[in-house]
Design a protein around this motif. Structure first.
Motif, PDB file in Angstrom:
ATOM      1  N   LEU A   8       0.818  -1.215   0.000  1.00 14.76           N
ATOM      2  CA  LEU A   8       0.000   0.000   0.000  1.00 14.76           C
ATOM      3  C   LEU A   8       0.854   1.267   0.000  1.00 14.76           C
ATOM      4  CD1 LEU A   8      -2.960  -1.015   2.322  1.00 14.76           C
ATOM      5  CD2 LEU A   8      -2.752  -1.184  -0.160  1.00 14.76           C
ATOM      6  N   THR A   9       2.095   1.181   0.487  1.00 17.43           N
ATOM      7  CA  THR A   9       2.996   2.326   0.445  1.00 17.43           C
ATOM      8  C   THR A   9       3.291   2.726  -0.996  1.00 17.43           C
ATOM      9  OG1 THR A   9       4.005   1.713   2.540  1.00 17.43           O
ATOM     10  CG2 THR A   9       5.275   3.175   1.144  1.00 17.43           C
ATOM     11  N   GLN A  10       3.207   1.794  -1.913  1.00 18.39           N
ATOM     12  CA  GLN A  10       3.472   2.089  -3.312  1.00 18.39           C
ATOM     13  C   GLN A  10       2.443   3.046  -3.905  1.00 18.39           C
ATOM     14  OE1 GLN A  10       3.949  -1.629  -5.436  1.00 18.39           O
ATOM     15  NE2 GLN A  10       5.403  -2.434  -3.949  1.00 18.39           N
ATOM     16  N   LEU A  11       1.311   3.204  -3.231  1.00 22.89           N
ATOM     17  CA  LEU A  11       0.299   4.157  -3.700  1.00 22.89           C
ATOM     18  C   LEU A  11       0.751   5.598  -3.506  1.00 22.89           C
ATOM     19  CD1 LEU A  11      -2.966   2.488  -2.325  1.00 22.89           C
ATOM     20  CD2 LEU A  11      -1.911   2.190  -4.565  1.00 22.89           C
ATOM     21  N   ALA A  12       1.889   5.804  -2.829  1.00 19.59           N
ATOM     22  CA  ALA A  12       2.367   7.162  -2.546  1.00 19.59           C
ATOM     23  C   ALA A  12       2.893   7.856  -3.792  1.00 19.59           C
ATOM     24  CB  ALA A  12       3.462   7.129  -1.480  1.00 19.59           C
ATOM     25  N   THR A  13       3.139   7.134  -4.866  1.00 21.89           N
ATOM     26  CA  THR A  13       3.600   7.764  -6.094  1.00 21.89           C
ATOM     27  C   THR A  13       2.831   7.202  -7.288  1.00 21.89           C
ATOM     28  OG1 THR A  13       5.335   6.081  -6.378  1.00 21.89           O
ATOM     29  CG2 THR A  13       5.951   8.092  -5.223  1.00 21.89           C
ATOM     30  N   GLY A  14       2.678   8.031  -8.302  1.00 21.73           N
ATOM     31  CA  GLY A  14       2.103   7.569  -9.561  1.00 21.73           C
ATOM     32  C   GLY A  14       0.598   7.503  -9.585  1.00 21.73           C
ATOM     33  N   SER A  15       0.091   6.742 -10.543  1.00 16.28           N
ATOM     34  CA  SER A  15      -1.343   6.611 -10.772  1.00 16.28           C
ATOM     35  C   SER A  15      -1.763   5.159 -10.587  1.00 16.28           C
ATOM     36  CB  SER A  15      -1.684   7.077 -12.193  1.00 16.28           C
ATOM     37  OG  SER A  15      -3.062   6.962 -12.452  1.00 16.28           O
ATOM     38  N   HIS A  16      -2.885   4.954  -9.895  1.00 15.83           N
ATOM     39  CA  HIS A  16      -3.348   3.603  -9.584  1.00 15.83           C
ATOM     40  C   HIS A  16      -4.871   3.526  -9.696  1.00 15.83           C
ATOM     41  CE1 HIS A  16       0.652   2.683  -7.877  1.00 15.83           C
ATOM     42  NE2 HIS A  16       0.591   3.931  -7.429  1.00 15.83           N
ATOM     43  N   THR A  17      -5.350   2.355 -10.088  1.00  8.47           N
ATOM     44  CA  THR A  17      -6.790   2.106 -10.167  1.00  8.47           C
ATOM     45  C   THR A  17      -7.169   1.095  -9.096  1.00  8.47           C
ATOM     46  OG1 THR A  17      -6.844   2.545 -12.540  1.00  8.47           O
ATOM     47  CG2 THR A  17      -8.689   1.310 -11.608  1.00  8.47           C
ATOM     48  N   LEU A  18      -8.206   1.426  -8.320  1.00  5.94           N
ATOM     49  CA  LEU A  18      -8.658   0.559  -7.235  1.00  5.94           C
ATOM     50  C   LEU A  18     -10.124   0.182  -7.433  1.00  5.94           C
ATOM     51  CD1 LEU A  18      -6.165   2.130  -6.026  1.00  5.94           C
ATOM     52  CD2 LEU A  18      -7.301   1.979  -3.830  1.00  5.94           C
ATOM     53  N   ARG A  19     -10.467  -1.024  -7.009  1.00  6.01           N
ATOM     54  CA  ARG A  19     -11.874  -1.430  -6.918  1.00  6.01           C
ATOM     55  C   ARG A  19     -12.191  -1.584  -5.440  1.00  6.01           C
ATOM     56  NH1 ARG A  19     -11.937  -5.581 -10.297  1.00  6.01           N
ATOM     57  NH2 ARG A  19     -11.317  -7.101  -8.706  1.00  6.01           N
ATOM     58  N   VAL A  20     -13.245  -0.926  -4.968  1.00 11.78           N
ATOM     59  CA  VAL A  20     -13.563  -0.933  -3.543  1.00 11.78           C
ATOM     60  C   VAL A  20     -14.978  -1.432  -3.308  1.00 11.78           C
ATOM     61  CG1 VAL A  20     -11.984   0.977  -3.085  1.00 11.78           C
ATOM     62  CG2 VAL A  20     -14.393   1.461  -3.523  1.00 11.78           C
ATOM     63  N   ALA A  21     -15.178  -2.025  -2.137  1.00 15.55           N
ATOM     64  CA  ALA A  21     -16.514  -2.451  -1.701  1.00 15.55           C
ATOM     65  C   ALA A  21     -16.569  -2.307  -0.193  1.00 15.55           C
ATOM     66  CB  ALA A  21     -16.798  -3.886  -2.125  1.00 15.55           C
ATOM     67  N   ILE A  22     -17.668  -1.749   0.308  1.00 18.35           N
ATOM     68  CA  ILE A  22     -17.827  -1.517   1.746  1.00 18.35           C
ATOM     69  C   ILE A  22     -19.219  -1.957   2.178  1.00 18.35           C
ATOM     70  CG2 ILE A  22     -17.883   0.238   3.573  1.00 18.35           C
ATOM     71  CD1 ILE A  22     -15.998   1.915   1.797  1.00 18.35           C
ATOM     72  N   ASP A  23     -19.284  -2.725   3.266  1.00 16.28           N
ATOM     73  CA  ASP A  23     -20.556  -3.118   3.859  1.00 16.28           C
ATOM     74  C   ASP A  23     -20.444  -2.921   5.368  1.00 16.28           C
ATOM     75  OD1 ASP A  23     -23.017  -4.090   4.482  1.00 16.28           O
ATOM     76  OD2 ASP A  23     -22.563  -6.198   3.997  1.00 16.28           O
ATOM     77  N   GLY A  24     -20.535  -1.678   5.800  1.00 18.42           N
ATOM     78  CA  GLY A  24     -20.433  -1.355   7.213  1.00 18.42           C
ATOM     79  C   GLY A  24     -19.010  -1.508   7.733  1.00 18.42           C
ATOM     80  N   PRO A  25     -18.827  -1.406   9.058  1.00 21.74           N
ATOM     81  CA  PRO A  25     -17.489  -1.467   9.651  1.00 21.74           C
ATOM     82  C   PRO A  25     -16.881  -2.858   9.695  1.00 21.74           C
ATOM     83  CG  PRO A  25     -19.154  -1.276  11.371  1.00 21.74           C
ATOM     84  CD  PRO A  25     -19.881  -1.111  10.066  1.00 21.74           C
ATOM     85  N   GLU A  26     -17.676  -3.898   9.427  1.00 19.86           N
ATOM     86  CA  GLU A  26     -17.183  -5.272   9.542  1.00 19.86           C
ATOM     87  C   GLU A  26     -16.639  -5.851   8.246  1.00 19.86           C
ATOM     88  OE1 GLU A  26     -17.022  -7.210  12.389  1.00 19.86           O
ATOM     89  OE2 GLU A  26     -17.444  -5.300  13.340  1.00 19.86           O
ATOM     90  N   ARG A  27     -16.988  -5.270   7.106  1.00 20.56           N
ATOM     91  CA  ARG A  27     -16.595  -5.859   5.828  1.00 20.56           C
ATOM     92  C   ARG A  27     -16.189  -4.777   4.836  1.00 20.56           C
ATOM     93  NH1 ARG A  27     -20.168  -9.166   8.067  1.00 20.56           N
ATOM     94  NH2 ARG A  27     -21.837  -7.653   7.793  1.00 20.56           N
ATOM     95  N   GLN A  28     -14.929  -4.853   4.380  1.00 19.35           N
ATOM     96  CA  GLN A  28     -14.432  -3.976   3.327  1.00 19.35           C
ATOM     97  C   GLN A  28     -13.479  -4.766   2.430  1.00 19.35           C
ATOM     98  OE1 GLN A  28     -13.128  -2.734   6.655  1.00 19.35           O
ATOM     99  NE2 GLN A  28     -15.230  -2.143   7.142  1.00 19.35           N
ATOM    100  N   LYS A  29     -13.398  -4.350   1.181  1.00 16.31           N
ATOM    101  CA  LYS A  29     -12.451  -4.956   0.250  1.00 16.31           C
ATOM    102  C   LYS A  29     -11.870  -3.875  -0.641  1.00 16.31           C
ATOM    103  CE  LYS A  29     -11.887  -8.524  -3.309  1.00 16.31           C
ATOM    104  NZ  LYS A  29     -12.518  -9.650  -4.043  1.00 16.31           N
ATOM    105  N   LEU A  30     -10.562  -3.913  -0.816  1.00 12.30           N
ATOM    106  CA  LEU A  30      -9.864  -2.986  -1.691  1.00 12.30           C
ATOM    107  C   LEU A  30      -8.941  -3.790  -2.583  1.00 12.30           C
ATOM    108  CD1 LEU A  30      -8.073   0.308  -0.681  1.00 12.30           C
ATOM    109  CD2 LEU A  30      -6.824  -1.457  -1.906  1.00 12.30           C
ATOM    110  N   SER A  31      -9.050  -3.572  -3.893  1.00  8.53           N
ATOM    111  CA  SER A  31      -8.184  -4.281  -4.845  1.00  8.53           C
ATOM    112  C   SER A  31      -7.437  -3.267  -5.698  1.00  8.53           C
ATOM    113  CB  SER A  31      -9.014  -5.200  -5.756  1.00  8.53           C
ATOM    114  OG  SER A  31      -9.676  -6.190  -4.999  1.00  8.53           O
ATOM    115  N   VAL A  32      -6.117  -3.416  -5.763  1.00  7.14           N
ATOM    116  CA  VAL A  32      -5.284  -2.578  -6.621  1.00  7.14           C
ATOM    117  C   VAL A  32      -5.106  -3.323  -7.937  1.00  7.14           C
ATOM    118  CG1 VAL A  32      -3.084  -1.378  -6.862  1.00  7.14           C
ATOM    119  CG2 VAL A  32      -4.093  -1.687  -4.587  1.00  7.14           C
TER     120      VAL A  32
END
Length: 437
Positions: free
Chosen positions: A115-139
Protein backbone atom coordinates in the motif's frame (compact mmCIF):
# COMPACT_ATOMS: atom_id res chain seq x y z
CA UNK A 1 -25.23 27.36 -12.86
CA UNK A 2 -26.55 29.17 -9.81
CA UNK A 3 -23.80 30.81 -7.78
CA UNK A 4 -23.05 29.28 -4.42
CA UNK A 5 -22.32 30.99 -1.16
CA UNK A 6 -18.54 31.43 -1.10
CA UNK A 7 -18.25 33.61 1.99
CA UNK A 8 -15.98 32.16 4.67
CA UNK A 9 -17.86 30.81 7.65
CA UNK A 10 -14.86 30.97 9.97
CA UNK A 11 -13.35 34.14 11.40
CA UNK A 12 -9.56 34.50 11.32
CA UNK A 13 -8.03 33.59 14.66
CA UNK A 14 -5.52 32.88 15.55
CA UNK A 15 27.84 17.84 18.09
CA UNK A 16 26.75 14.50 17.39
CA UNK A 17 28.60 11.17 16.93
CA UNK A 18 29.03 9.67 13.44
CA UNK A 19 26.77 6.77 14.45
CA UNK A 20 23.91 9.04 15.35
CA UNK A 21 24.32 11.27 12.32
CA UNK A 22 24.35 8.25 10.03
CA UNK A 23 21.23 6.82 11.67
CA UNK A 24 19.28 10.00 11.06
CA UNK A 25 20.60 10.32 7.52
CA UNK A 26 19.40 6.82 6.76
CA UNK A 27 15.96 6.88 8.37
CA UNK A 28 14.61 10.44 8.15
CA UNK A 29 13.99 10.48 4.37
CA UNK A 30 12.14 7.19 4.61
CA UNK A 31 10.06 8.61 7.47
CA UNK A 32 9.22 11.65 5.34
CA UNK A 33 8.09 9.35 2.54
CA UNK A 34 6.04 7.35 5.04
CA UNK A 35 4.27 10.45 6.35
CA UNK A 36 3.58 11.58 2.80
CA UNK A 37 2.26 8.14 1.93
CA UNK A 38 0.11 8.08 5.05
CA UNK A 39 -1.48 11.34 3.83
CA UNK A 40 -3.18 9.23 1.18
CA UNK A 41 -5.19 7.84 4.09
CA UNK A 42 -6.65 11.37 4.31
CA UNK A 43 -8.21 11.47 0.87
CA UNK A 44 -10.62 10.06 -2.26
CA UNK A 45 -11.00 11.89 -6.11
CA UNK A 46 -11.60 12.13 -9.75
CA UNK A 47 -14.02 14.58 -11.28
CA UNK A 48 -15.79 14.24 -14.58
CA UNK A 49 -16.66 17.22 -16.74
CA UNK A 50 -19.82 19.27 -16.31
CA UNK A 51 -21.08 21.64 -13.62
CA UNK A 52 -24.67 20.74 -12.58
CA UNK A 53 -27.15 23.44 -11.60
CA UNK A 54 -27.93 22.71 -7.95
CA UNK A 55 -29.84 24.62 -5.25
CA UNK A 56 -27.78 27.20 -3.41
CA UNK A 57 -26.18 25.95 -0.19
CA UNK A 58 -23.94 27.57 2.40
CA UNK A 59 -20.64 26.12 3.58
CA UNK A 60 -22.11 25.50 7.04
CA UNK A 61 -25.07 23.65 5.54
CA UNK A 62 -22.76 21.54 3.39
CA UNK A 63 -20.62 20.58 6.38
CA UNK A 64 -23.78 19.61 8.26
CA UNK A 65 -24.87 17.55 5.25
CA UNK A 66 -21.59 15.61 5.37
CA UNK A 67 -21.96 15.08 9.12
CA UNK A 68 -25.50 13.78 8.68
CA UNK A 69 -24.54 11.33 5.95
CA UNK A 70 -24.87 7.72 7.07
CA UNK A 71 -23.58 5.83 4.04
CA UNK A 72 -22.69 2.31 5.20
CA UNK A 73 -22.64 0.41 1.92
CA UNK A 74 -21.10 1.19 -1.45
CA UNK A 75 -18.94 -0.21 -4.21
CA UNK A 76 -17.13 1.28 -7.15
CA UNK A 77 -13.90 2.18 -8.91
CA UNK A 78 -11.40 4.67 -7.55
CA UNK A 79 -8.52 6.40 -9.31
CA UNK A 80 -5.53 7.60 -7.29
CA UNK A 81 -3.08 10.13 -8.70
CA UNK A 82 -0.23 11.18 -6.43
CA UNK A 83 2.51 13.69 -7.20
CA UNK A 84 4.51 14.20 -4.00
CA UNK A 85 7.68 15.00 -5.91
CA UNK A 86 9.16 11.66 -4.80
CA UNK A 87 11.14 9.24 -6.96
CA UNK A 88 9.42 5.91 -7.57
CA UNK A 89 9.63 3.96 -4.30
CA UNK A 90 8.60 0.46 -5.34
CA UNK A 91 12.16 -0.39 -6.39
CA UNK A 92 13.44 1.29 -3.22
CA UNK A 93 11.30 -0.94 -1.01
CA UNK A 94 12.51 -4.02 -2.85
CA UNK A 95 16.15 -2.96 -2.49
CA UNK A 96 15.76 -2.46 1.27
CA UNK A 97 14.10 -5.86 1.55
CA UNK A 98 16.82 -7.56 -0.50
CA UNK A 99 19.43 -6.14 1.85
CA UNK A 100 17.57 -7.18 4.96
CA UNK A 101 19.41 -10.45 5.20
CA UNK A 102 18.33 -14.03 5.56
CA UNK A 103 14.79 -14.52 6.79
CA UNK A 104 13.85 -10.90 6.09
CA UNK A 105 10.93 -11.53 3.77
CA UNK A 106 7.40 -12.27 4.83
CA UNK A 107 6.07 -12.35 1.28
CA UNK A 108 5.05 -9.79 -1.29
CA UNK A 109 1.44 -9.82 -0.05
CA UNK A 110 2.19 -7.98 3.24
CA UNK A 111 -0.09 -4.88 3.17
CA UNK A 112 2.34 -2.32 4.59
CA UNK A 113 4.80 -2.53 1.71
CA UNK A 114 2.25 -2.87 -1.06
CA UNK A 115 0.00 0.00 0.00
CA UNK A 116 3.00 2.33 0.44
CA UNK A 117 3.47 2.09 -3.31
CA UNK A 118 0.30 4.16 -3.70
CA UNK A 119 2.37 7.16 -2.55
CA UNK A 120 3.60 7.76 -6.09
CA UNK A 121 2.10 7.57 -9.56
CA UNK A 122 -1.34 6.61 -10.77
CA UNK A 123 -3.35 3.60 -9.58
CA UNK A 124 -6.79 2.11 -10.17
CA UNK A 125 -8.66 0.56 -7.24
CA UNK A 126 -11.87 -1.43 -6.92
CA UNK A 127 -13.56 -0.93 -3.54
CA UNK A 128 -16.51 -2.45 -1.70
CA UNK A 129 -17.83 -1.52 1.75
CA UNK A 130 -20.56 -3.12 3.86
CA UNK A 131 -20.43 -1.35 7.21
CA UNK A 132 -17.49 -1.47 9.65
CA UNK A 133 -17.18 -5.27 9.54
CA UNK A 134 -16.59 -5.86 5.83
CA UNK A 135 -14.43 -3.98 3.33
CA UNK A 136 -12.45 -4.96 0.25
CA UNK A 137 -9.86 -2.99 -1.69
CA UNK A 138 -8.18 -4.28 -4.85
CA UNK A 139 -5.28 -2.58 -6.62
CA UNK A 140 -5.59 -3.39 -10.32
CA UNK A 141 -2.47 -3.75 -12.45
CA UNK A 142 -2.17 -4.57 -16.15
CA UNK A 143 -1.83 -8.31 -15.63
CA UNK A 144 -2.29 -8.83 -11.90
CA UNK A 145 -4.33 -7.78 -8.88
CA UNK A 146 -3.56 -7.15 -5.23
CA UNK A 147 -6.53 -7.47 -2.86
CA UNK A 148 -6.99 -6.60 0.81
CA UNK A 149 -10.14 -8.05 2.41
CA UNK A 150 -11.49 -7.41 5.91
CA UNK A 151 -14.34 -9.69 6.93
CA UNK A 152 -15.51 -9.76 10.56
CA UNK A 153 -12.23 -10.21 12.39
CA UNK A 154 -9.99 -11.42 9.59
CA UNK A 155 -7.76 -9.53 7.17
CA UNK A 156 -6.58 -11.32 4.06
CA UNK A 157 -4.13 -9.89 1.53
CA UNK A 158 -3.54 -11.65 -1.78
CA UNK A 159 -1.03 -10.91 -4.54
CA UNK A 160 -2.06 -12.72 -7.71
CA UNK A 161 1.30 -12.08 -9.40
CA UNK A 162 3.26 -14.09 -6.81
CA UNK A 163 0.35 -16.25 -5.61
CA UNK A 164 1.16 -15.24 -2.02
CA UNK A 165 -1.29 -14.65 0.83
CA UNK A 166 -0.89 -12.68 4.07
CA UNK A 167 -3.37 -13.38 6.87
CA UNK A 168 -4.05 -11.73 10.22
CA UNK A 169 -6.83 -12.08 12.79
CA UNK A 170 -8.68 -15.19 13.92
CA UNK A 171 -10.29 -17.39 11.32
CA UNK A 172 -13.52 -17.68 13.27
CA UNK A 173 -15.21 -15.50 15.85
CA UNK A 174 -17.42 -18.34 17.05
CA UNK A 175 -14.67 -19.88 19.20
CA UNK A 176 -14.27 -16.59 21.06
CA UNK A 177 -17.97 -16.32 21.85
CA UNK A 178 -18.13 -12.73 20.56
CA UNK A 179 -18.89 -13.41 16.94
CA UNK A 180 -15.64 -11.76 15.97
CA UNK A 181 -17.00 -8.33 16.78
CA UNK A 182 -14.04 -6.95 18.73
CA UNK A 183 -11.45 -8.49 16.46
CA UNK A 184 -13.28 -7.09 13.46
CA UNK A 185 -13.08 -3.63 14.93
CA UNK A 186 -9.30 -3.84 15.31
CA UNK A 187 -8.65 -5.59 12.02
CA UNK A 188 -10.83 -3.12 10.15
CA UNK A 189 -8.45 -0.28 10.94
CA UNK A 190 -6.35 -1.32 7.96
CA UNK A 191 -9.33 -0.67 5.66
CA UNK A 192 -11.09 2.15 7.51
CA UNK A 193 -10.62 4.86 4.88
CA UNK A 194 -14.20 5.36 3.68
CA UNK A 195 -14.93 8.62 1.84
CA UNK A 196 -16.83 10.05 4.81
CA UNK A 197 -14.01 9.24 7.25
CA UNK A 198 -11.51 10.90 4.94
CA UNK A 199 -13.54 14.08 4.77
CA UNK A 200 -14.10 14.02 8.54
CA UNK A 201 -10.33 13.99 9.05
CA UNK A 202 -9.85 17.01 6.80
CA UNK A 203 -12.69 18.93 8.44
CA UNK A 204 -11.02 18.55 11.84
CA UNK A 205 -8.80 21.41 10.64
CA UNK A 206 -11.80 23.74 10.44
CA UNK A 207 -11.21 26.44 13.05
CA UNK A 208 -10.19 30.07 13.15
CA UNK A 209 -7.07 29.34 11.11
CA UNK A 210 -9.14 27.99 8.24
CA UNK A 211 -11.32 29.40 5.48
CA UNK A 212 -14.20 27.17 4.33
CA UNK A 213 -16.29 28.04 1.28
CA UNK A 214 -18.58 26.41 -1.27
CA UNK A 215 -16.68 26.47 -4.56
CA UNK A 216 -19.26 25.64 -7.19
CA UNK A 217 -20.53 22.24 -8.32
CA UNK A 218 -19.18 19.28 -10.26
CA UNK A 219 -20.05 15.90 -11.75
CA UNK A 220 -18.18 13.07 -10.03
CA UNK A 221 -18.65 9.46 -11.11
CA UNK A 222 -21.82 10.51 -12.90
CA UNK A 223 -23.36 12.12 -9.80
CA UNK A 224 -24.12 15.76 -9.00
CA UNK A 225 -21.89 17.16 -6.28
CA UNK A 226 -21.13 20.35 -4.39
CA UNK A 227 -17.49 21.34 -3.96
CA UNK A 228 -16.26 22.38 -0.52
CA UNK A 229 -12.96 24.30 -0.41
CA UNK A 230 -10.85 24.26 2.76
CA UNK A 231 -7.88 26.65 2.83
CA UNK A 232 -5.35 27.71 5.47
CA UNK A 233 -5.36 31.40 6.40
CA UNK A 234 -1.80 31.09 7.70
CA UNK A 235 1.23 31.48 5.45
CA UNK A 236 3.97 28.87 5.54
CA UNK A 237 1.89 25.75 4.87
CA UNK A 238 2.68 23.52 1.89
CA UNK A 239 -1.07 22.93 1.50
CA UNK A 240 -2.74 25.53 -0.69
CA UNK A 241 -6.22 24.03 -0.47
CA UNK A 242 -8.22 20.86 0.08
CA UNK A 243 -11.32 20.35 -2.04
CA UNK A 244 -14.05 17.87 -1.20
CA UNK A 245 -16.77 16.99 -3.72
CA UNK A 246 -19.92 16.06 -1.78
CA UNK A 247 -22.73 13.99 -3.30
CA UNK A 248 -25.72 16.32 -3.50
CA UNK A 249 -28.22 13.57 -2.67
CA UNK A 250 -26.54 11.51 0.06
CA UNK A 251 -23.97 13.95 1.49
CA UNK A 252 -21.25 11.35 0.90
CA UNK A 253 -17.84 12.75 -0.05
CA UNK A 254 -16.92 11.49 -3.52
CA UNK A 255 -13.83 13.50 -4.31
CA UNK A 256 -10.95 14.78 -2.24
CA UNK A 257 -8.06 16.76 -3.73
CA UNK A 258 -5.01 18.25 -2.03
CA UNK A 259 -3.36 21.17 -3.85
CA UNK A 260 0.10 22.56 -3.14
CA UNK A 261 0.66 26.16 -2.09
CA UNK A 262 3.25 26.30 -4.90
CA UNK A 263 0.58 25.65 -7.52
CA UNK A 264 0.81 23.11 -10.32
CA UNK A 265 -1.17 19.91 -10.57
CA UNK A 266 -2.76 18.36 -7.51
CA UNK A 267 -0.47 16.71 -4.98
CA UNK A 268 -3.06 14.03 -4.21
CA UNK A 269 -6.16 13.31 -6.27
CA UNK A 270 -8.02 10.17 -5.23
CA UNK A 271 -11.60 9.25 -5.91
CA UNK A 272 -14.51 7.56 -7.54
CA UNK A 273 -14.92 7.09 -11.28
CA UNK A 274 -17.89 4.76 -10.65
CA UNK A 275 -19.96 4.41 -7.50
CA UNK A 276 -23.00 2.35 -6.46
CA UNK A 277 -24.66 2.91 -3.06
CA UNK A 278 -26.42 -0.46 -2.92
CA UNK A 279 -25.14 -3.21 -0.59
CA UNK A 280 -22.40 -5.37 -2.15
CA UNK A 281 -23.05 -9.10 -2.35
CA UNK A 282 -21.88 -10.95 0.78
CA UNK A 283 -19.70 -13.19 -1.42
CA UNK A 284 -17.62 -10.12 -2.32
CA UNK A 285 -15.86 -10.43 1.04
CA UNK A 286 -15.30 -14.19 0.98
CA UNK A 287 -11.75 -15.40 0.49
CA UNK A 288 -10.11 -18.81 0.36
CA UNK A 289 -6.39 -19.07 -0.44
CA UNK A 290 -5.94 -20.42 -3.97
CA UNK A 291 -4.44 -23.87 -4.41
CA UNK A 292 -0.67 -23.80 -4.15
CA UNK A 293 -0.55 -20.29 -2.66
CA UNK A 294 2.07 -19.49 -0.04
CA UNK A 295 0.24 -18.35 3.12
CA UNK A 296 1.99 -16.24 5.77
CA UNK A 297 0.31 -15.82 9.15
CA UNK A 298 1.08 -12.40 10.65
CA UNK A 299 1.17 -13.70 14.26
CA UNK A 300 3.55 -16.54 13.40
CA UNK A 301 5.91 -14.22 11.53
CA UNK A 302 5.99 -11.79 14.45
CA UNK A 303 6.64 -14.49 17.08
CA UNK A 304 9.39 -16.07 15.02
CA UNK A 305 11.22 -12.76 14.95
CA UNK A 306 11.06 -12.58 11.16
CA UNK A 307 9.11 -9.40 10.70
CA UNK A 308 10.12 -8.96 7.09
CA UNK A 309 8.19 -6.53 4.96
CA UNK A 310 5.53 -5.82 7.55
CA UNK A 311 7.91 -4.75 10.33
CA UNK A 312 10.16 -6.26 12.98
CA UNK A 313 9.10 -9.32 14.94
CA UNK A 314 9.28 -9.72 18.71
CA UNK A 315 12.83 -11.11 18.72
CA UNK A 316 14.02 -8.42 16.32
CA UNK A 317 12.61 -5.74 18.62
CA UNK A 318 14.41 -7.28 21.61
CA UNK A 319 17.66 -7.35 19.66
CA UNK A 320 17.15 -3.73 18.63
CA UNK A 321 16.57 -2.76 22.25
CA UNK A 322 19.91 -4.34 23.19
CA UNK A 323 21.69 -2.47 20.43
CA UNK A 324 20.17 0.85 21.52
CA UNK A 325 21.20 0.16 25.09
CA UNK A 326 24.79 -0.34 23.95
CA UNK A 327 24.66 2.93 22.02
CA UNK A 328 23.29 4.89 24.95
CA UNK A 329 19.82 5.28 23.45
CA UNK A 330 18.38 7.38 20.64
CA UNK A 331 17.80 11.14 20.53
CA UNK A 332 14.78 11.94 22.65
CA UNK A 333 15.44 8.91 24.85
CA UNK A 334 13.25 6.48 22.92
CA UNK A 335 12.57 4.86 19.61
CA UNK A 336 11.47 7.18 16.78
CA UNK A 337 8.29 8.91 17.87
CA UNK A 338 9.49 9.50 21.45
CA UNK A 339 10.64 12.88 22.75
CA UNK A 340 8.40 14.78 20.34
CA UNK A 341 7.61 18.46 20.82
CA UNK A 342 5.12 20.48 18.77
CA UNK A 343 6.19 23.94 17.64
CA UNK A 344 3.43 26.25 16.37
CA UNK A 345 -0.13 25.17 15.72
CA UNK A 346 -2.84 24.54 13.17
CA UNK A 347 -1.68 24.36 9.54
CA UNK A 348 1.90 25.40 10.37
CA UNK A 349 2.51 23.02 13.28
CA UNK A 350 5.99 21.48 13.25
CA UNK A 351 7.05 18.32 15.08
CA UNK A 352 10.49 18.39 16.70
CA UNK A 353 12.33 15.16 17.49
CA UNK A 354 15.65 14.41 19.14
CA UNK A 355 18.50 16.81 19.86
CA UNK A 356 20.05 17.43 23.24
CA UNK A 357 23.55 16.16 22.65
CA UNK A 358 25.28 13.19 21.16
CA UNK A 359 24.54 9.62 22.02
CA UNK A 360 27.78 8.30 23.47
CA UNK A 361 28.78 4.75 24.29
CA UNK A 362 28.88 3.85 27.97
CA UNK A 363 32.42 3.48 29.34
CA UNK A 364 34.00 0.14 28.52
CA UNK A 365 31.31 -0.77 26.01
CA UNK A 366 31.47 -1.28 22.28
CA UNK A 367 28.81 -1.53 19.62
CA UNK A 368 27.54 -5.07 19.32
CA UNK A 369 28.53 -7.09 16.32
CA UNK A 370 26.39 -6.22 13.34
CA UNK A 371 25.11 -2.99 14.89
CA UNK A 372 27.07 -0.70 12.58
CA UNK A 373 24.80 1.35 10.35
CA UNK A 374 25.43 1.21 6.60
CA UNK A 375 27.69 3.75 5.01
CA UNK A 376 26.37 5.68 2.02
CA UNK A 377 28.55 3.56 -0.24
CA UNK A 378 26.95 0.42 1.19
CA UNK A 379 23.36 1.49 0.56
CA UNK A 380 21.48 -0.07 -2.37
CA UNK A 381 21.72 2.23 -5.39
CA UNK A 382 17.96 2.90 -5.34
CA UNK A 383 18.17 3.98 -1.69
CA UNK A 384 21.17 6.23 -2.33
CA UNK A 385 19.39 7.87 -5.28
CA UNK A 386 16.31 8.34 -3.12
CA UNK A 387 18.28 10.13 -0.37
CA UNK A 388 20.12 12.33 -2.86
CA UNK A 389 16.87 13.28 -4.60
CA UNK A 390 15.26 14.38 -1.33
CA UNK A 391 18.08 16.19 0.45
CA UNK A 392 19.18 19.87 0.16
CA UNK A 393 21.91 21.38 2.39
CA UNK A 394 20.78 24.34 4.48
CA UNK A 395 22.23 26.60 7.18
CA UNK A 396 21.05 29.20 9.68
CA UNK A 397 21.39 30.35 13.26
CA UNK A 398 20.83 26.73 14.29
CA UNK A 399 23.95 25.61 12.40
CA UNK A 400 23.87 23.40 9.33
CA UNK A 401 21.68 20.54 8.23
CA UNK A 402 19.75 18.94 5.40
CA UNK A 403 16.19 19.54 4.21
CA UNK A 404 14.40 16.40 3.03
CA UNK A 405 11.53 17.51 0.85
CA UNK A 406 8.31 16.45 -0.81
CA UNK A 407 5.54 18.65 -2.20
CA UNK A 408 3.52 18.02 0.96
CA UNK A 409 5.78 17.12 3.92
CA UNK A 410 9.26 18.53 4.57
CA UNK A 411 11.79 17.68 7.26
CA UNK A 412 14.95 19.43 8.45
CA UNK A 413 17.70 17.28 9.96
CA UNK A 414 20.31 19.41 11.76
CA UNK A 415 23.89 18.32 12.32
CA UNK A 416 23.21 17.83 16.04
CA UNK A 417 20.61 15.20 15.19
CA UNK A 418 17.46 17.30 15.73
CA UNK A 419 14.58 16.77 13.29
CA UNK A 420 11.90 19.36 12.47
CA UNK A 421 9.08 18.05 10.27
CA UNK A 422 5.67 19.19 9.06
CA UNK A 423 3.43 20.14 6.15
CA UNK A 424 5.24 23.46 5.99
CA UNK A 425 7.68 25.17 3.63
CA UNK A 426 11.45 24.84 3.88
CA UNK A 427 11.67 28.48 5.00
CA UNK A 428 9.22 27.76 7.84
CA UNK A 429 11.38 24.84 9.03
CA UNK A 430 14.54 26.97 9.02
CA UNK A 431 12.75 29.77 10.84
CA UNK A 432 11.50 27.34 13.51
CA UNK A 433 14.97 25.83 13.95
CA UNK A 434 16.54 29.30 14.25
CA UNK A 435 13.98 30.39 16.87
CA UNK A 436 14.46 27.14 18.76
CA UNK A 437 18.20 27.77 19.09
Amino acid sequence: MAPNDSAPIMDEGQDTTPVRRKAARYFVPVAVAGVAAATIGLVPALAASGDPDLPKISAQELIEKIAASDTQQLSGMVKIKTDLGLPAISGLAESFASGAGEGGGSGSAAPEERLTQLATGSHTLRVAIDGPERQKLSVLEDDSEYSLIHNAGEVWAYDSASNEVHHSGERSGADRGDGGKDAGKDAGKELSATPKELADEALKAVDGSTSVTVDGTAQVAGRDAYQLAVKPRQSGSTIGSIKIAVDAKTGTPLKFTVNSSDGGKSVIDVGFTKVDFSRPAASTFDFTPPKGAKVTEADEAAKSGKGGDHGPGEQELKDLEKELGALGGLPGGALPGGGMEIIGKDWTAIAKFGGGGAAELPKGSEPSKGSELPKDSELPSEAADFLDALGDPVSGDFGTGTIFKTRLVNALLTDDGTVYAGAVTKDALVKAANADN
